[in-house]
Enzyme design. Structure first.
Site, mmCIF file in Angstrom:
data_model
loop_
_atom_site.group_PDB
_atom_site.id
_atom_site.type_symbol
_atom_site.label_atom_id
_atom_site.label_comp_id
_atom_site.label_asym_id
_atom_site.label_seq_id
_atom_site.Cartn_x
_atom_site.Cartn_y
_atom_site.Cartn_z
ATOM 1 N N HIS A 22 0.887 -1.176 0.000
ATOM 2 C CA HIS A 22 0.000 0.000 0.000
ATOM 3 C C HIS A 22 0.919 1.218 0.000
ATOM 4 O O HIS A 22 1.868 1.286 0.784
ATOM 5 C CB HIS A 22 -0.862 -0.013 1.259
ATOM 6 C CG HIS A 22 -1.973 0.980 1.245
ATOM 7 N ND1 HIS A 22 -1.744 2.342 1.271
ATOM 8 C CD2 HIS A 22 -3.319 0.834 1.212
ATOM 9 C CE1 HIS A 22 -2.911 2.971 1.255
ATOM 10 N NE2 HIS A 22 -3.887 2.077 1.223
ATOM 11 N N GLU A 42 -6.367 5.266 1.715
ATOM 12 C CA GLU A 42 -6.534 5.783 0.361
ATOM 13 C C GLU A 42 -7.644 6.842 0.315
ATOM 14 O O GLU A 42 -7.665 7.713 -0.543
ATOM 15 C CB GLU A 42 -6.934 4.570 -0.479
ATOM 16 C CG GLU A 42 -6.971 4.743 -1.926
ATOM 17 C CD GLU A 42 -7.084 3.368 -2.589
ATOM 18 O OE1 GLU A 42 -6.259 2.479 -2.363
ATOM 19 O OE2 GLU A 42 -8.039 3.221 -3.363
ATOM 20 N N ARG A 47 -6.553 10.450 -0.021
ATOM 21 C CA ARG A 47 -6.343 10.935 -1.389
ATOM 22 C C ARG A 47 -7.677 11.019 -2.116
ATOM 23 O O ARG A 47 -7.940 11.975 -2.849
ATOM 24 C CB ARG A 47 -5.391 9.997 -2.144
ATOM 25 C CG ARG A 47 -3.938 10.191 -1.742
ATOM 26 C CD ARG A 47 -3.059 9.096 -2.320
ATOM 27 N NE ARG A 47 -3.222 7.841 -1.610
ATOM 28 C CZ ARG A 47 -3.204 6.635 -2.161
ATOM 29 N NH1 ARG A 47 -3.008 6.507 -3.451
ATOM 30 N NH2 ARG A 47 -3.371 5.545 -1.434
ATOM 31 N N ARG A 101 -2.669 1.054 -6.578
ATOM 32 C CA ARG A 101 -1.663 1.012 -5.510
ATOM 33 C C ARG A 101 -0.301 0.550 -5.980
ATOM 34 O O ARG A 101 0.716 1.024 -5.483
ATOM 35 C CB ARG A 101 -2.133 0.040 -4.442
ATOM 36 C CG ARG A 101 -3.300 0.566 -3.753
ATOM 37 C CD ARG A 101 -3.809 -0.449 -2.810
ATOM 38 N NE ARG A 101 -4.942 0.168 -2.163
ATOM 39 C CZ ARG A 101 -5.745 -0.449 -1.346
ATOM 40 N NH1 ARG A 101 -5.534 -1.709 -1.060
ATOM 41 N NH2 ARG A 101 -6.736 0.190 -0.805
ATOM 42 N N HIS A 154 0.418 -4.725 2.450
ATOM 43 C CA HIS A 154 -0.981 -4.474 2.820
ATOM 44 C C HIS A 154 -1.889 -5.656 2.525
ATOM 45 O O HIS A 154 -2.807 -5.932 3.277
ATOM 46 C CB HIS A 154 -1.454 -3.244 2.055
ATOM 47 C CG HIS A 154 -2.829 -2.798 2.429
ATOM 48 N ND1 HIS A 154 -3.164 -2.476 3.726
ATOM 49 C CD2 HIS A 154 -3.955 -2.625 1.691
ATOM 50 C CE1 HIS A 154 -4.444 -2.113 3.766
ATOM 51 N NE2 HIS A 154 -4.947 -2.220 2.551
ATOM 52 N N HIS A 155 -1.647 -6.342 1.422
ATOM 53 C CA HIS A 155 -2.571 -7.413 1.043
ATOM 54 C C HIS A 155 -1.783 -8.475 0.284
ATOM 55 O O HIS A 155 -0.916 -8.154 -0.521
ATOM 56 C CB HIS A 155 -3.663 -6.843 0.132
ATOM 57 C CG HIS A 155 -4.819 -7.774 -0.087
ATOM 58 N ND1 HIS A 155 -5.987 -7.708 0.654
ATOM 59 C CD2 HIS A 155 -4.985 -8.810 -0.937
ATOM 60 C CE1 HIS A 155 -6.815 -8.648 0.250
ATOM 61 N NE2 HIS A 155 -6.233 -9.336 -0.711
ATOM 62 N N ARG A 174 -4.820 -5.709 -5.971
ATOM 63 C CA ARG A 174 -6.202 -5.509 -5.520
ATOM 64 C C ARG A 174 -6.565 -4.033 -5.497
ATOM 65 O O ARG A 174 -5.769 -3.199 -5.070
ATOM 66 C CB ARG A 174 -6.389 -6.092 -4.113
ATOM 67 C CG ARG A 174 -7.775 -5.812 -3.568
ATOM 68 C CD ARG A 174 -7.995 -6.439 -2.233
ATOM 69 N NE ARG A 174 -7.210 -5.864 -1.175
ATOM 70 C CZ ARG A 174 -7.456 -4.687 -0.582
ATOM 71 N NH1 ARG A 174 -8.446 -3.917 -1.016
ATOM 72 N NH2 ARG A 174 -6.696 -4.267 0.405
HETATM 73 O O1 MEZ Z 1 -9.357 -1.773 0.471
HETATM 74 C C1 MEZ Z 1 -8.411 -1.252 1.071
HETATM 75 O O2 MEZ Z 1 -7.399 -1.873 1.397
HETATM 76 C C2 MEZ Z 1 -8.460 0.188 1.391
HETATM 77 C C3 MEZ Z 1 -9.571 0.948 0.819
HETATM 78 C C4 MEZ Z 1 -7.478 0.698 2.111
HETATM 79 C C5 MEZ Z 1 -7.367 2.117 2.368
HETATM 80 O O3 MEZ Z 1 -6.449 2.726 1.862
HETATM 81 O O4 MEZ Z 1 -8.221 2.634 3.072
#
Ligand code: MEZ
Length: 565
Positions: free
Chosen positions: A359, A372, A375, A396, A498-499, A538
């Site tokens: 992220h 996010e 932004r 991302r 992050h994922h 993602r």
């Molecule tokens: O889906 C996400 O991981 C998300 C929206 C994260 C974020 O930046 O808030």
């Protein structure tokens, strides 16, 4: 001994906390009721004079014993992600014990299997984050008996940290906000974001069932009325609670309450250490390692894996994605890829297992995600000198790559007071002392060490692009606000894990597939433990949708399998 137990023993003996010493359930339910019966609920305990009080946190109504340990040193759970100083806990000089869930004990697992099941149920769900709760509730509503097992001392998993929202198309909210959207657009955006590596059948389900998922959450008590745009989406389709509150804590609170209402047997401190199969490779149950009950087997025809990703497992990240080795992670400490290991051990196939998402905006040198949303609702992103370098709304992977190419590999998100007032989560970052603040742009540039005049020039250009409705530098698709109203703010960010997009392979019924792409009978999976939905990258807002939609599908099909075979 200077611990909580000794203190209570002097007052009323072991009975002040336990029914009988040595008889403690893994969830420590009775003990926690005892805490609250004397000390009151968290709302009463939270001290409004304290700037940060763990009793009023995003973790919600969790077990007191998550932090206050009876017979050992207490643990301030918050500091697993934050670094709060000066929050002294009582009995801090007590001894630290070895963690109860350290490592795998193959001998104990074999013995538990040999002893046979201690109990039988229809569906076992492993992991109590959003995917697990949704699976458990769906299975229960479909008529199955369900046991929900969570290794942590409280439920919520990584979902509890989700800040942004839930992507959905065709909702009442979109209609009310006059957002024109289509299922095809959701599919196209998700495929494009995932670099077309996603399984199109899974993406189609994600888009088609997204609005129904919102209704389901609302029927359980959620508020998803606020709408915004996330990176890579062509319209506003990210749904979240009114006032821009973080989505994760809200839906976890709703799901926890709904699971209690459904009478789901949820067990905390209960780590699944083995999926048990018969000679035909059909699921027949699991072995659980409980904090107080040790190893035991539960028999069930269906198991749903909802254990999340491996974003907090440093070894797995280094192995699968060596370029991200050592990078900070925004994930909960429970995201250690257990489900992947459990499924691999019985022959499950993996999809895109090496795709890990960084992220772009994790607070620099921290584990705190700067959503996010910041932004999305109008912040700009500049490098250490004060110059923009990418569209803030790009996906991302691209935003992270762009930051890593900047000098010193970090960036600043910059916004004004208008945004500060609008986005509640930004006030949360302020509360955590993460923001720099100044009355003029020049002063902000000075505090943050940016180059002379660069930030002023960047902002004056941006405000002109805002007025003309066209970003001449980076073609940012949406500019919701100019940056005009003092005070001005900046938060320093850098990419963090992050994922994990990859995981166990599933089909459209959320059945886990073996290496010949045939279902492993009785094994289902949902959420971040799976691969295929998100391809190589993602989109923001698609994870929560994934957990709800595929959690429901997995739970429903797991119940069907258990009840009909
Ligand atoms: O889906 C996400 O991981 C998300 C929206 C994260 C974020 O930046 O808030």
């Amino acid at each position: 001994k200077n611990d909580l137990a000794s203190f209570h023993k002097e007052m009323g003996g072991c009975k002040s906390c336990h029914t009988q010493p040595g008889k403690v359930s893994d969830s420590e339910t009775y003990e926690n009721q005892q805490c609250k019966s004397c000390h009151g609920e968290y709302s009463a305990l939270a001290n409004p004079k304290l700037k940060l009080d763990p009793h009023a946190s995003h973790l919600g109504d969790i077990n007191c014993t998550s932090c206050h340990k009876g017979h050992e040193k207490p643990k301030l759970y918050c500091n697993e992600c934050h670094s709060f100083k000066g929050l002294e806990m009582p009995f801090n000089s007590a001894k630290t014990k070895e963690p109860w869930d350290k490592g795998w004990d193959n001998d104990a697992i074999s013995k538990a299997i040999a002893a046979g099941p201690k109990e039988t149920t229809d569906v076992i769900v492993v992991g109590a984050g959003s995917a697990g709760f949704n699976a458990a509730i769906a299975a229960k509503k479909a008529g199955a008996q369900v046991v929900l097992l969570e290794k942590g001392p409280f439920s919520g998993g990584n979902s509890m940290l989700a800040a942004g929202g839930y992507n959905a198309v065709g909702t009442t909210q979109q209609k009310e906000h006059k957002v024109d959207d289509k299922i095809e657009w959701f599919v196209e955006d998700t495929m494009k974001g995932g670099r077309y590596a996603n399984d199109p059948k899974l993406v189609q389900i994600l888009a088609e069932q997204s609005a129904e998922g919102i209704k389901w959450l609302e029927s359980l008590g959620a508020n998803m009325d606020d709408l915004k745009r996330s990176g890579g989406a062509r319209v506003d389709r990210t749904h979240r609670p009114t006032g821009g509150l973080s989505v994760g804590p809200h839906i976890i609170d709703v799901l926890r309450k709904a699971s209690v209402k459904e009478g789901i047997d949820t067990r905390l401190n209960s780590k699944v250490v083995k999926l048990v199969v018969d000679e035909d490779q059909k699921i027949v149950g699991v072995v659980v390692h409980g904090k107080h009950s040790d190893h035991y087997m539960i028999a069930a025809k269906s198991v749903v894996l909802a254990t999340g990703g491996y974003g907090f497992n440093k070894e797995m990240v280094a192995f699968y994605r060596p370029t991200f080795k050592g990078m900070t992670s925004s994930n909960n400490i429970t995201s250690t890829g257990d489900g992947i290991e459990l499924a691999k051990a019985i022959g499950a196939s993996m999809t895109d297992i090496d795709w890990v998402q960084a992220h772009p905006t994790v607070g620099k040198d921290s584990r705190i995600l700067i959503s996010e949303t910041v932004r999305g609702v109008g912040a700009i992103m500049v490098n250490k000198d004060g110059n923009r370098f990418v569209s803030e709304l790009t996906t991302r992977d691209k935003a992270s790559d762009a930051i890593l190419k900047q000098p010193e590999q970090y960036a600043w998100l910059v916004f004004d007071n208008e945004l500060y007032k609008k986005a509640k989560m930004v006030q949360g970052y302020d509360h955590l002392d993460m923001l720099e603040k100044a009355n003029t742009i020049a002063e902000l540039a000075k505090i943050t060490g940016m180059k002379d005049n660069a930030l002023e020039k960047t902002i004056s250009n941006y405000n002109r692009y805002f007025k003309q409705g066209k970003d001449e530098d980076f073609a940012r698709e949406q500019m919701p606000l100019p940056l005009e109203k003092a005070p001005f703010y900046a938060v320093k960010v850098a990419p963090g894990i992050h994922h994990t997009m990859g995981g166990v392979a599933i089909d459209t019924k959320a059945e886990v597939l073996d290496i010949q792409s045939k279902p492993l009978v009785g094994l289902f999976a949902a959420g971040e433990v799976t691969g295929g939905v998100h391809g190589y990258n993602r989109l923001g807002g698609n994870a929560v949708a994934d957990t709800v939609i595929f959690g429901k599908i997995a739970g429903t099909n797991a119940a069907k399998h258990a009840l009909e075979t």
